[in-house]
Design a protein around this motif. Sequence first.
Motif, PDB file in Angstrom:
ATOM      1  N   THR A  41      62.974  83.838  35.282  1.00  0.00           N
ATOM      2  CA  THR A  41      63.348  82.783  34.348  1.00  0.00           C
ATOM      3  C   THR A  41      64.328  81.820  34.996  1.00  0.00           C
ATOM      4  O   THR A  41      65.309  82.243  35.617  1.00  0.00           O
ATOM      5  CB  THR A  41      63.991  83.397  33.087  1.00  0.00           C
ATOM      6  OG1 THR A  41      63.041  84.315  32.512  1.00  0.00           O
ATOM      7  CG2 THR A  41      64.313  82.314  32.074  1.00  0.00           C
ATOM      8  N   GLU A  42      64.034  80.542  34.886  1.00  0.00           N
ATOM      9  CA  GLU A  42      64.882  79.459  35.407  1.00  0.00           C
ATOM     10  C   GLU A  42      65.039  79.517  36.920  1.00  0.00           C
ATOM     11  O   GLU A  42      66.008  78.981  37.465  1.00  0.00           O
ATOM     12  CB  GLU A  42      66.256  79.464  34.718  1.00  0.00           C
ATOM     13  CG  GLU A  42      66.177  79.222  33.224  1.00  0.00           C
ATOM     14  CD  GLU A  42      67.534  79.157  32.541  1.00  0.00           C
ATOM     15  OE1 GLU A  42      67.585  78.809  31.356  1.00  0.00           O
ATOM     16  OE2 GLU A  42      68.541  79.459  33.211  1.00  0.00           O
ATOM     17  N   GLY A  91      60.384  89.420  36.243  1.00  0.00           N
ATOM     18  CA  GLY A  91      59.760  88.107  36.297  1.00  0.00           C
ATOM     19  C   GLY A  91      58.280  88.175  36.021  1.00  0.00           C
ATOM     20  O   GLY A  91      57.733  89.263  35.766  1.00  0.00           O
ATOM     21  N   ARG A 110      53.655  90.173  33.388  1.00  0.00           N
ATOM     22  CA  ARG A 110      55.112  90.206  33.236  1.00  0.00           C
ATOM     23  C   ARG A 110      55.661  91.571  33.618  1.00  0.00           C
ATOM     24  O   ARG A 110      55.165  92.611  33.180  1.00  0.00           O
ATOM     25  CB  ARG A 110      55.472  89.903  31.785  1.00  0.00           C
ATOM     26  CG  ARG A 110      56.955  89.879  31.507  1.00  0.00           C
ATOM     27  CD  ARG A 110      57.546  88.567  31.927  1.00  0.00           C
ATOM     28  NE  ARG A 110      59.012  88.586  31.793  1.00  0.00           N
ATOM     29  CZ  ARG A 110      59.797  87.648  32.279  1.00  0.00           C
ATOM     30  NH1 ARG A 110      59.298  86.614  32.926  1.00  0.00           N
ATOM     31  NH2 ARG A 110      61.108  87.718  32.131  1.00  0.00           N
ATOM     32  N   THR A 112      59.308  93.634  33.578  1.00  0.00           N
ATOM     33  CA  THR A 112      60.687  93.665  33.099  1.00  0.00           C
ATOM     34  C   THR A 112      61.320  94.969  33.536  1.00  0.00           C
ATOM     35  O   THR A 112      60.810  96.042  33.217  1.00  0.00           O
ATOM     36  CB  THR A 112      60.745  93.534  31.578  1.00  0.00           C
ATOM     37  OG1 THR A 112      60.108  92.312  31.176  1.00  0.00           O
ATOM     38  CG2 THR A 112      62.197  93.515  31.093  1.00  0.00           C
TER      39      THR A 112
END
Length: 115
Positions: A41-42, A91, A110, A112
């Motif tokens: 993320t980001e 990610g 995904r 996690t």
Amino acid sequence: QVHLVESGGGLVQPGGSLRLSCSASGINFRLYTMNWDRQATEKQREVVANITGGGTANYADSVKGRFTISRENVWNRVFLQMNSLKPEDTGAYYCAVRFRGSAFWGRGTRVTVDS
């Protein structure tokens, strides 16, 4: 056309393992280097590992010794075995190939890593 489908992601505790799989179609699979990329993320997408058609593998420093990329050319599949997972491995993971000058990715799976 090129079609890549990833699977095998999920939620795992730190120190755990996952095995990702990618099925490819639309290319003469054995001729192409296949990548596993990831995007947190980001953050920008990064190459985690790649493997040539002949089976030579390369890894990002952050995953060396923990991840193993492999392929099965008969089945047009590429795998990523991920061991000793860390929270920073979290990610979306994408299978990727460069074909006729263009890059192709699947929709991703995904991962996690969280306790």
